[in-house]
Design a protein around this motif. Structure first.
Motif, short mmCIF file in Angstrom:
data_model
loop_
_atom_site.label_atom_id
_atom_site.label_comp_id
_atom_site.label_asym_id
_atom_site.label_seq_id
_atom_site.Cartn_x
_atom_site.Cartn_y
_atom_site.Cartn_z
N VAL A 1 4.17 3.66 2.81
CA VAL A 1 5.47 3.47 2.42
C VAL A 1 5.88 5.00 3.33
O VAL A 1 5.69 6.09 2.96
CB VAL A 1 5.67 3.83 1.04
N HIS B 1 8.90 6.52 4.43
CA HIS B 1 9.93 7.58 3.86
C HIS B 1 9.05 8.41 3.04
O HIS B 1 9.32 9.81 3.00
CB HIS B 1 11.13 6.84 3.44
N ILE B 2 8.26 8.06 2.07
CA ILE B 2 7.38 8.88 1.16
C ILE B 2 6.55 9.80 2.12
O ILE B 2 6.47 11.23 1.80
CB ILE B 2 6.62 8.05 0.23
N ARG B 3 5.78 9.20 2.77
CA ARG B 3 4.78 9.92 3.69
C ARG B 3 5.54 10.93 4.51
O ARG B 3 4.79 12.22 4.62
CB ARG B 3 3.97 8.92 4.58
N PRO C 1 0.76 -1.08 -0.15
CA PRO C 1 -0.33 -0.10 -0.05
C PRO C 1 0.87 1.23 0.15
O PRO C 1 1.91 1.38 0.70
CB PRO C 1 -0.68 0.01 1.30
N ALA C 2 0.60 2.19 -0.96
CA ALA C 2 1.58 3.39 -0.92
C ALA C 2 1.61 4.06 0.19
O ALA C 2 2.23 4.87 0.61
CB ALA C 2 1.02 4.17 -2.24
N ARG C 3 0.27 4.12 0.69
CA ARG C 3 0.09 5.03 1.84
C ARG C 3 0.75 4.83 3.26
O ARG C 3 0.91 5.04 4.43
CB ARG C 3 -1.49 5.18 2.28
#
Lengths: 247, 320
Positions: free
Chosen positions: A121, A123-125, A117-119
């Motif tokens: 991740v 380090h991105i968030r 799930p992208a949400r």
């Protein structure tokens, strides 16, 4: 200093109208270069050609020594060119954080990743949250984008431009439609960014332009009639005549 | 857990429990109904990936379903009547991958062209390609042309006997669960975020450096392949295929299901299929014009309940 962005002999016509008329312009690294000009002078057309959503008829655009004239928009973005939009251009259906996270994700390798799930991740968030705090939108991160005010949308545009960590930021009227307080906030924000990256600023707010710009180019009917330091432009006869209005 | 999740759970449990109960009560007809519901649910779920999450209004999804069904029927036909040695087979382990591969290939070729267009042109060109397949099969005499083709033998699979209604049902049911999980996982992944971003604002995504065309094409191929799989199940269920299964009105029905149930929600397409099947079953007892109330319902949903049935459910309790 070497030129970060070099535009030579750029022409673009729509039917009989020359929107871009033989533009030659060199933007040096880490300068804040403002482009001013009356409505319809072809400022946004110029940005569109730089970003790759419009093809010039003739001429060359060179970014960091590379000819990008025929390069597709997404490839230019990967080289480090980003823009903000004159008319707010966000993904309204998504949250504020999602919008910025997509910009962070874009430079975190390819996105043909289907499982995690992208949400989730982290380090991105976290990076995305950081950019939102930088523009003062930290507390609004989880709100739906559509719920934010116009001024906040403008700030989001800047946060996204920051998040793409582009070497060259093309800012298309970031103050458009902002109230005096919001404008002051935006000027302060741009002052902070100044010097750390190359910024090409298109803006109608003259106070902002003269407060921010290292150099200014004046565009009239698709043609650059003058380029110089703010003071040179302020007292340039042609410019006063064509644009600032004789006093 | 949110109300939405309870409903999801309830629906899936209900679908698992009801068919054996129907058999036990001596009502095998309802097992057929449930099987059809589940297969349509898979097809609608596959469409949801591009229509709901990708914002790509594909009006030709039935073509993939049809291709999948023919990929079961044609090998079986050649096995019985000779010819076509290359594909002749009753083996499901051959037919089903064939259905997936051929529909994925068709999606790749047509998607590469369709995705060059936008808006109404996209709708029209996807429909045009689907009609092309429709007329293609109508013109092939050997496979029954517009009379269709009877599938004399269902796909042969190890451990599973598709001639047994309950086994066929649970094979479809397991496939449905897999399809729901696949689409849900993709939608939430980085890929899914890009896809949804491009749906909301394509120009912004390009400016960020995403080649959105490639992302959309990938989604289109995945979606087509899943619909082809659903088609293989449908062929096994009806043991009959005809070009009529690929008619544009069939594509429209799939779109109805997605929108009615709630585009870009995990369970929406399945709910839409359920409503579709129920309405069709109940109303067609009274009138052959049962499409009319269905159409009216769809208009009502579009006008008053944006987000479809799942949208209404979500808004009611979660305040979302």
């Amino acid at each position: 200093m070497s030129a970060e962005l070099e535009i030579s002999g750029l022409n673009k016509s729509f039917g009989g109208i020359k929107a871009t008329d033989d533009i030659n312009l060199a933007v040096t690294a880490n300068e804040l270069h403002a482009i001013i000009g009356p409505n319809g002078a072809g400022k946004t057309t110029l940005i569109s050609q730089l970003i790759g959503s419009l093809r010039p008829d003739t001429g060359r655009i060179v970014f960091r020594g590379r000819d990008i004239t025929r390069m597709p928009a997404h490839a230019r973005a990967r080289l480090g060119i980003t823009r903000s939009f004159q008319i707010t251009s966000l993904v309204m259906e998504m949250s504020v954080l999602d919008n910025v996270a997509l910009a962070v994700q874009a430079r975190d390798g390819h996105s043909f990743r289907f499982l995690r799930p992208a949400r989730a991740v982290a380090h991105i968030r976290e990076a995305a949250r950081g950019y939102l705090e930088q523009v003062g939108l930290g507390p609004r991160a989880d709100a739906p984008t559509v719920a934010l005010s116009h001024g906040e949308h403008r700030l989001m545009e800047i946060a996204i431009a920051l998040a793409s960590e582009a070497g060259l930021m093309l800012l298309d009227e970031p103050m458009a439609g902002l109230g005096p307080e919001e404008s002051a906030l935006m000027v302060a924000l741009l002052k902070q960014l100044k010097g750390s990256r190359t910024i090409l600023l298109i803006e109608h707010d003259m106070d902002a332009v003269f407060a921010l710009a290292d150099r200014i180019s004046v565009l009239v009917y698709g043609h650059v009639i003058a380029t110089g330091m703010p003071d040179e432009i302020r007292f340039n006869h042609d410019v006063r005549h064509a644009y600032l209005g004789e006093e | 857990m949110a109300l939405r999740h309870w409903i999801t759970l309830a629906v899936l449990v209900l679908l698992a429990v009801m068919p054996p109960v129907f058999i036990w009560m001596g009502n095998p007809f309802y097992v057929d109904l449930a099987t059809r519901l589940v297969i349509l649910g898979i097809a609608a779920t596959s469409l949801n990936l591009i229509l709901g999450y990708g914002g790509l209004i594909s009006f030709g999804h039935a073509a993939f379903v049809g291709i999948g069904a023919y990929a079961v029927g044609i090998p079986a036909y050649h096995m019985l009547y000779g010819g076509g040695e290359a594909v002749a087979s009753f083996n499901g382990m051959f037919q089903i991958p064939l259905a997936v591969a051929v529909s994925a290939l068709f999606a790749l070729i047509t998607g590469a062209i369709c995705l060059r267009t936008k808006g109404v042109y996209f709708i029209m060109i996807t429909m045009a390609f689907a009609q092309m397949v429709y007329y293609f099969f109508i013109s092939i005499e050997e496979y029954g042309a517009d009379d269709g083709l009877v599938i004399d033998m269902r796909s042969q699979l190890p451990f599973i006997e598709l001639d047994e209604p309950l086994q066929l049902y649970f094979f479809c049911y397991a496939s449905l669960i897999a399809a729901l999980l696949i689409v849900r996982t993709i939608a939430n992944s980085r890929f899914g975020m890009v896809l949804q971003g491009a749906k909301g604002n394509n120009e912004r995504m390009v400016t960020l450096g995403y080649n959105t065309y490639l992302y959309k094409l990938t989604a289109y191929v995945i979606s087509g392949a899943m619909a082809g799989y659903a088609g293989a199940l449908l062929g096994n269920f009806t043991t009959f295929i005809s070009p009529e299964m690929m008619d544009w009105s069939r594509s429209g029905e799939l779109m109805f299901m997605v929108i009615l149930g709630g585009a870009a929600t995990t369970l929406g397409p399945l709910m839409g299929s359920a409503v579709f099947i129920i309405i069709e079953e109940v109303l067609s007892n009274y009138t052959i014009y049962w499409h009319l109330p269905f159409g009216l319902m769809l208009i009502a949903v579009v006008l008053f309940a944006r987000g479809g049935l799942m949208g209404v459910i979500g808004r009611g309790r979660d305040g979302k």
